[in-house]
Design a protein around this motif. Structure first.
Motif, PDB file in Angstrom:
ATOM      1  N   ILE A   6       0.830  -1.205   0.000  1.00  0.00           N
ATOM      2  CA  ILE A   6       0.000   0.000   0.000  1.00  0.00           C
ATOM      3  C   ILE A   6       0.861   1.251   0.000  1.00  0.00           C
ATOM      4  N   PRO A   7       0.786   2.086  -1.037  1.00  0.00           N
ATOM      5  CA  PRO A   7       1.362   3.427  -0.904  1.00  0.00           C
ATOM      6  C   PRO A   7       0.316   4.311  -0.227  1.00  0.00           C
ATOM      7  N   ASN A   8       0.715   5.028   0.788  1.00  0.00           N
ATOM      8  CA  ASN A   8      -0.215   5.768   1.626  1.00  0.00           C
ATOM      9  C   ASN A   8       0.215   7.233   1.668  1.00  0.00           C
ATOM     10  N   GLY A   9      -0.729   8.142   1.950  1.00  0.00           N
ATOM     11  CA  GLY A   9      -0.366   9.547   1.992  1.00  0.00           C
ATOM     12  C   GLY A   9      -1.376  10.409   2.705  1.00  0.00           C
ATOM     13  N   HIS A  10      -1.267  11.712   2.466  1.00  0.00           N
ATOM     14  CA  HIS A  10      -2.127  12.711   3.093  1.00  0.00           C
ATOM     15  C   HIS A  10      -2.187  13.935   2.190  1.00  0.00           C
ATOM     16  N   TYR A  11      -3.064  14.864   2.512  1.00  0.00           N
ATOM     17  CA  TYR A  11      -3.172  16.103   1.749  1.00  0.00           C
ATOM     18  C   TYR A  11      -2.400  17.207   2.455  1.00  0.00           C
ATOM     19  N   ASN A  12      -1.721  18.042   1.675  1.00  0.00           N
ATOM     20  CA  ASN A  12      -0.997  19.170   2.254  1.00  0.00           C
ATOM     21  C   ASN A  12      -1.872  20.425   2.193  1.00  0.00           C
ATOM     22  N   VAL A  13      -1.352  21.542   2.657  1.00  0.00           N
ATOM     23  CA  VAL A  13      -2.124  22.779   2.732  1.00  0.00           C
ATOM     24  C   VAL A  13      -2.537  23.280   1.342  1.00  0.00           C
ATOM     25  N   PRO A  30      -3.551  -7.809   5.669  1.00  0.00           N
ATOM     26  CA  PRO A  30      -4.871  -7.251   5.976  1.00  0.00           C
ATOM     27  C   PRO A  30      -5.683  -8.164   6.899  1.00  0.00           C
ATOM     28  N   TYR A  31      -6.200  -7.571   7.997  1.00  0.00           N
ATOM     29  CA  TYR A  31      -6.988  -8.328   8.963  1.00  0.00           C
ATOM     30  C   TYR A  31      -8.469  -7.965   8.929  1.00  0.00           C
ATOM     31  N   ALA A  32      -8.768  -6.677   8.793  1.00  0.00           N
ATOM     32  CA  ALA A  32     -10.176  -6.260   8.855  1.00  0.00           C
ATOM     33  C   ALA A  32     -10.351  -4.920   8.162  1.00  0.00           C
ATOM     34  N   LEU A  33     -11.563  -4.695   7.715  1.00  0.00           N
ATOM     35  CA  LEU A  33     -11.969  -3.410   7.162  1.00  0.00           C
ATOM     36  C   LEU A  33     -13.072  -2.892   8.074  1.00  0.00           C
ATOM     37  N   ILE A  34     -12.905  -1.671   8.590  1.00  0.00           N
ATOM     38  CA  ILE A  34     -13.910  -1.129   9.516  1.00  0.00           C
ATOM     39  C   ILE A  34     -14.331   0.259   9.071  1.00  0.00           C
ATOM     40  N   TRP A  35     -15.476   0.689   9.544  1.00  0.00           N
ATOM     41  CA  TRP A  35     -15.994   2.043   9.348  1.00  0.00           C
ATOM     42  C   TRP A  35     -15.901   2.723  10.693  1.00  0.00           C
ATOM     43  N   GLN A  36     -15.117   3.803  10.780  1.00  0.00           N
ATOM     44  CA  GLN A  36     -14.933   4.512  12.044  1.00  0.00           C
ATOM     45  C   GLN A  36     -14.766   5.994  11.750  1.00  0.00           C
ATOM     46  N   ASN A  37     -15.444   6.834  12.494  1.00  0.00           N
ATOM     47  CA  ASN A  37     -15.306   8.287  12.345  1.00  0.00           C
ATOM     48  C   ASN A  37     -15.540   8.739  10.908  1.00  0.00           C
ATOM     49  N   ASP A  38     -16.532   8.152  10.257  1.00  0.00           N
ATOM     50  CA  ASP A  38     -16.921   8.510   8.891  1.00  0.00           C
ATOM     51  C   ASP A  38     -15.903   8.138   7.829  1.00  0.00           C
ATOM     52  N   THR A  51       3.830  -4.897  13.816  1.00  0.00           N
ATOM     53  CA  THR A  51       2.909  -4.134  14.651  1.00  0.00           C
ATOM     54  C   THR A  51       1.553  -4.044  13.963  1.00  0.00           C
ATOM     55  N   ILE A  52       0.500  -3.983  14.762  1.00  0.00           N
ATOM     56  CA  ILE A  52      -0.841  -3.796  14.227  1.00  0.00           C
ATOM     57  C   ILE A  52      -1.044  -2.306  14.016  1.00  0.00           C
ATOM     58  N   ARG A  53      -1.523  -1.944  12.817  1.00  0.00           N
ATOM     59  CA  ARG A  53      -1.751  -0.547  12.463  1.00  0.00           C
ATOM     60  C   ARG A  53      -3.046  -0.424  11.683  1.00  0.00           C
ATOM     61  N   HIS A  54      -3.448   0.827  11.463  1.00  0.00           N
ATOM     62  CA  HIS A  54      -4.620   1.070  10.631  1.00  0.00           C
ATOM     63  C   HIS A  54      -4.295   2.131   9.591  1.00  0.00           C
ATOM     64  N   TYR A  55      -4.976   2.014   8.443  1.00  0.00           N
ATOM     65  CA  TYR A  55      -4.729   2.885   7.298  1.00  0.00           C
ATOM     66  C   TYR A  55      -6.067   3.325   6.728  1.00  0.00           C
ATOM     67  N   ARG A  56      -6.211   4.612   6.485  1.00  0.00           N
ATOM     68  CA  ARG A  56      -7.444   5.107   5.872  1.00  0.00           C
ATOM     69  C   ARG A  56      -7.489   4.675   4.417  1.00  0.00           C
ATOM     70  N   ILE A  57      -8.587   4.051   4.041  1.00  0.00           N
ATOM     71  CA  ILE A  57      -8.735   3.517   2.689  1.00  0.00           C
ATOM     72  C   ILE A  57      -8.673   4.628   1.641  1.00  0.00           C
ATOM     73  N   ASP A  58      -9.297   5.769   1.907  1.00  0.00           N
ATOM     74  CA  ASP A  58      -9.321   6.841   0.908  1.00  0.00           C
ATOM     75  C   ASP A  58      -7.964   7.497   0.699  1.00  0.00           C
ATOM     76  N   ARG A  59      -6.983   7.138   1.521  1.00  0.00           N
ATOM     77  CA  ARG A  59      -5.637   7.699   1.360  1.00  0.00           C
ATOM     78  C   ARG A  59      -4.644   6.674   0.816  1.00  0.00           C
ATOM     79  N   MET A  60      -5.162   5.563   0.356  1.00  0.00           N
ATOM     80  CA  MET A  60      -4.319   4.545  -0.274  1.00  0.00           C
ATOM     81  C   MET A  60      -4.343   4.767  -1.777  1.00  0.00           C
ATOM     82  N   ARG A  61      -3.245   4.453  -2.418  1.00  0.00           N
ATOM     83  CA  ARG A  61      -3.144   4.570  -3.870  1.00  0.00           C
ATOM     84  C   ARG A  61      -2.491   3.319  -4.425  1.00  0.00           C
ATOM     85  N   SER A  62      -2.967   2.834  -5.556  1.00  0.00           N
ATOM     86  CA  SER A  62      -2.322   1.738  -6.301  1.00  0.00           C
ATOM     87  C   SER A  62      -1.997   0.524  -5.440  1.00  0.00           C
TER      88      SER A  62
END
Length: 173
Positions: A6-13, A30-38, A51-62
Motif C-alpha cells: 500500500i502506498p499511503n499519503g495525506h493532503y498538504n495545505v 490485511p486483517y479487517a476493514l472497519i468504518w470509524q469516524n466517517d 505491529t498492528i496498524r490502521h490505514y485510511r482507505i481513501d488515502r491509499m493509492r495503487s
C-alpha cells in the motif's frame, strides 16, 4: 490470505496529495476493514515492524496484492479499535468520565455495550474504562463540551483543565 502493498499519503495545505515515506509501499497483512469516524480503515499487521496498524482507505493509492501468503494472527480487533481510534497512543490508565445522559448511545458506540457505565448524579452517567491518556483523548473529551467531565485520574483532570484554559485564552485575547 495475501499480503498487500500500500502506498499511503495525506493532503498538504495546497490540497495536493503527498505520499508518506516517499511513496514507498507499506507491506501489510490485511486483517479487517472497519468504518470509524466517517471513514473506512484497513487494520492489519505492518510486516517490517510486526505491529498492528490502521490505514485510511481513501488515502491509499495503487494497492498491489502479492503472492505471499500469511496466517492471520489472533488479535482482539474490538479492543484495538476501542483503544486506538480517537485516542492515538499514550499510557493506558483507568479513567472515569461523567457524561450527560443524552450521550449514552454515543458512549456505547465508542466503548461498546460491555462498557462499565453506571448512573451518576441526576441526568448523568459515569463511564469507567481503560484508555490511552493522550492529546487525542483530551481532544475527544473536549468535543462534548460541558456534557463530559473527567472524574479520575487527577492527572487527566489537570490535563483537560489546562487545555480548556488554553482554548478559552484563544477567545479572550
Amino acid at each position: 490470505m495475501a499480503i498487500w502493498l500500500i502506498p499511503n499519503g495525506h493532503y498538504n495545505v495546497d490540497k495536493q496529495f503527498a505520499f508518506r515515506r516517499n511513496g514507498d509501499f507499506y507491506e501489510v497483512e490485511p486483517y479487517a476493514l472497519i468504518w470509524q469516524n466517517d471513514f473506512y480503515y484497513l487494520i492489519g499487521r505492518f510486516v517490517p515492524e510486526n505491529t498492528i496498524r490502521h490505514y485510511r482507505i481513501d488515502r491509499m493509492r495503487s494497492i498491489e496484492v502479492t503472492e505471499n501468503k500469511f496466517r492471520r494472527a489472533s488479535i482482539d480487533l474490538k479492543a484495538y479499535v476501542d483503544k486506538t481510534f480517537n485516542m492515538f497512543s499514550g499510557e493506558d490508565m483507568l479513567v472515569k468520565i461523567e457524561f450527560d445522559i443524552g450521550l449514552l448511545n454515543a458512549v456505547y458506540d465508542r466503548f461498546g455495550m460491555e462498557a462499565d457505565i453506571r448512573h451518576a448524579e441526576e441526568d448523568r452517567i459515569l463511564l469507567t474504562t481503560k484508555a490511552k491518556v493522550s492529546a487525542g483523548l483530551i481532544g475527544w473529551i473536549l468535543t462534548w463540551g460541558s456534557k463530559a467531565k473527567i472524574v479520575a485520574p487527577r492527572e487527566l483532570v489537570d490535563m483537560v483543565r489546562d487545555e480548556a484554559r488554553r482554548l478559552a485564552d484563544l477567545y479572550t485575547q
